[in-house]
Structure formats: structure tokens, C-alpha cells
Write an enzyme that holds these catalytic residues in place. Structure first.
Site, short mmCIF file in Angstrom:
data_model
loop_
_atom_site.label_atom_id
_atom_site.label_comp_id
_atom_site.label_asym_id
_atom_site.label_seq_id
_atom_site.Cartn_x
_atom_site.Cartn_y
_atom_site.Cartn_z
N LYS A 15 -0.34 0.13 -25.91
CA LYS A 15 -0.85 0.13 -27.15
C LYS A 15 -1.81 1.60 -27.24
CE LYS A 15 -4.47 -2.30 -28.69
NZ LYS A 15 -5.31 -1.18 -29.45
N ASP B 159 -1.81 1.23 -32.81
CA ASP B 159 -2.66 0.39 -33.33
C ASP B 159 -3.63 1.14 -34.31
OD1 ASP B 159 -4.42 -1.78 -33.74
OD2 ASP B 159 -5.29 -1.76 -32.01
N LYS C 237 -4.28 0.34 -37.69
CA LYS C 237 -4.94 -0.47 -38.63
C LYS C 237 -4.87 0.24 -40.00
CE LYS C 237 -7.52 -2.78 -35.22
NZ LYS C 237 -7.22 -2.01 -34.15
N PHE C 238 -3.95 0.84 -40.38
CA PHE C 238 -3.88 1.40 -41.69
C PHE C 238 -4.37 0.44 -42.85
CE2 PHE C 238 0.04 3.68 -39.77
CZ PHE C 238 -0.77 4.64 -39.33
N PHE C 239 -5.25 1.04 -43.83
CA PHE C 239 -5.99 0.44 -44.82
C PHE C 239 -6.34 1.42 -45.97
CE2 PHE C 239 -9.89 -2.71 -45.82
CZ PHE C 239 -9.18 -3.10 -47.16
N ASP C 240 -5.44 1.61 -46.89
CA ASP C 240 -5.73 2.84 -47.97
C ASP C 240 -5.09 2.48 -49.11
OD1 ASP C 240 -6.30 5.45 -49.03
OD2 ASP C 240 -6.35 6.13 -47.00
N ASN D 284 0.25 4.25 -51.52
CA ASN D 284 1.03 5.43 -51.43
C ASN D 284 0.59 6.11 -49.98
OD1 ASN D 284 2.63 7.86 -52.46
ND2 ASN D 284 0.68 8.85 -52.22
N THR D 285 -0.43 5.98 -49.70
CA THR D 285 -1.11 6.60 -48.35
C THR D 285 -0.63 5.96 -47.31
OG1 THR D 285 -3.12 7.80 -49.35
CG2 THR D 285 -3.31 7.52 -47.12
N THR E 219 -10.62 -9.63 -33.96
CA THR E 219 -10.99 -10.68 -32.79
C THR E 219 -12.77 -10.53 -32.32
OG1 THR E 219 -9.98 -9.23 -31.14
CG2 THR E 219 -8.90 -11.29 -31.73
N ARG F 76 -9.77 -3.63 -21.60
CA ARG F 76 -10.75 -3.56 -20.41
C ARG F 76 -10.52 -4.26 -19.13
NH1 ARG F 76 -15.21 -3.48 -24.92
NH2 ARG F 76 -13.60 -5.04 -25.75
#
Ligand code: C5P
Length: 234
Positions: free
Chosen positions: A31, A58, A60-63, A66-67, A121, A211
């Protein structure tokens, strides 16, 4: 059979590639998240694919729709196998993501899986800065049901809610679970954590672990121990 995804949360491409080379053959997925992609960029994706890994981008697209459509199109063109957006972006953003995914996939090619992040999480009850917010697990389930309606391939959720997600959305709807902690590891900044065996028993399709593997004295031994835990009863 659930698959293990190693989160390569490193500050540069060279460190990530060193880790990836040491895990080659032991784990199918890696990832690439915000820290590494911001530092090392798209070239690294090709290098990881060249080592034989499937790659989960990863970011996490948030817009606006169109973007997000353009971002998912670019991710698909990079050849990643999985990409994610935020479920909170709603229906138009989710549909735009799926359109971008189709546009960026070569004709006849396999499109990346598009998952929606429900609730991080790392968030426990009371962490959402909204007065009267529901419990994170309840909210994750509601967002998963919506993500399914919007045509996404699955969700990112905790192992605590993946069984409810599967029962509401069906077995084919993917449940990918970060916040995995082997019995010997601490929580770090994660909150809704489960063990590898519990995540598998609850129906998780992909377990994301960072980790506890990358910080281990022998990352490969840590991978093998987690795979063993994944195969043992919860
Ligand atoms: O090191 P650790 O196992 O906590 O890493 C978990 C990885 O999964 C991190 O890269 C984190 O960004 C990612 N992640 C998460 N929770 C989500 C989505 C992604 O922990 N809901």
C-alpha cells in the site's frame, strides 16, 4: 482467502523499495499512502509493480466530483490495482470516481478496485468533531450501505464492523480492514483494532498492516507470523 497488504509508510522511495524487496514473494500486496506518494510520486508505483506486487494507492480522495474523477482516472492510468475515495463525499463524487476509473483503464484492461473509506480506524467514539455524532461503527455501516448503492467495489472499515458490512452488503462487497494488531503489538494511534485472526473470522478480504511489520526487527518474520495468525482460529 483473505490477503495481506503491507502499508509502506516511509519517508522516501528508496526506503520503501528496500522494504518491498525484503518482502518479495512473502506478501502479495503493498500500500502506498499519503506520505510515500507525496515524497516519491508515480514512478514508485511502476517500480513496485515491477517487483511483482499488487499496489493499493491509498490517497483517500475527497473533493468535488470533477476533481475526484480526474484523480481516479490518473490512478487507473498508473496501473494501480486498488484505489480509494471517502464515502462521505456522497453519491455524485462516488459515481464520478467510478467514471474516472473506467476512463483511465486501457480497453480490455482490468480496472482497479475502487473502495470507499468509511470511518478511519484511528477514530473512537467522541473523536468525530460533530455534536451528537453516532458511534463510529454505526456510521461505518451506514456509509458502507450507501457505498454499495453508489456502485463502489467495497469499503475500508475496521475489523469490528466488517461482519455487519458483509451481512448488509453481501459477500462479494469487499471489506478491507486496517487497524490490525497482532496479539504481541500495541495500538499506536489506531483505536478500532482487531487481531489478524479476528479480522479473517469476521470476513475481511484484505488486512492492511503497517508498523507491526515495517517496525519489526525482521519484517519478513513479522509477515509470516501474521499470515500464520490469519490462518488460525480467532
Ligand atoms: O501502521 P498501521 O498498521 O497502523 O498502518 C495502517 C495503515 O492503514 C496506514 O497507512 C493508514 O494510513 C491506513 N489506513 C487506516 N485506516 C483507514 C484507512 C487507511 O489506518 N481507515
Amino acid at each position: 482467502m483473505a490477503e495481506l497488504v503491507v502499508a509502506l509508510d516511509f519517508k522516501d522511495g528508496a526506503s520503501a523499495l528496500d522494504m518491498a524487496r525484503s518482502l518479495r514473494g512473502a506478501v502479495p500486496w503493498v500500500k502506498v499512502g499519503l506520505e510515500l506518494f507525496t515524497a516519491a510520486g508515480p514512478t514508485l508505483i511502476g517500480e513496485l509493480k515491477g517487483l511483482g506486487f499488487k499496489v493499493f494507492l491509498d490517497l483517500k480522495f475527497f473533493d468535488i466530483p470533477n476533481t475526484v474523477q480526474g484523480a481516479v482516472r490518473s490512478a487507473a492510468r498508473l496501473g494501480v490495482d486498488m484505489v480509494n475515495i471517502h464515502a462521505l463525499g456522497g453519491e455524485r463524487m462516488a459515481c464520478a470516481a467510478m467514471a474516472g476509473c473506467a476512463e483511465g483503464t486501457e480497453p480490455g484492461g482490468v480496472p482497479p478496485l475502487v473502495l470507499a473509506v468509511t470511518m478511519l480506524t484511528s477514530m473512537a467514539a467522541g473523536d468525530l468533531p460533530v455534536e451528537g455524532a453516532p458511534d463510529p461503527s454505526e456510521m461505518a455501516l451506514d456509509l458502507a450501505v450507501k457505498a454499495k448503492q453508489y456502485g463502489l467495489n467495497g469499503v475500508v472499515c475496521s475489523g469490528l464492523e466488517v461482519a455487519a458490512v458483509k451481512s448488509a452488503c453481501g459477500p462479494e462487497f469487499i471489506g478491507l480492514t486496517p487497524g490490525i494488531r497482532p496479539t504481541s503489538s500495541g495500538e499506536d494511534d489506531q483505536r478500532r483494532v482487531v487481531t489478524p485472526a479476528a479480522a479473517v473470522a469476521s470476513g475481511s478480504d484484505y488486512l492492511v498492516v503497517g508498523r507491526p511489520i515495517t517496525g519489526a526487527a525482521s519484517p519478513k518474520a513479522a509477515v509470516l507470523a501474521i499470515i500464520e495468525e490469519m490462518q488460525s482460529p480467532a
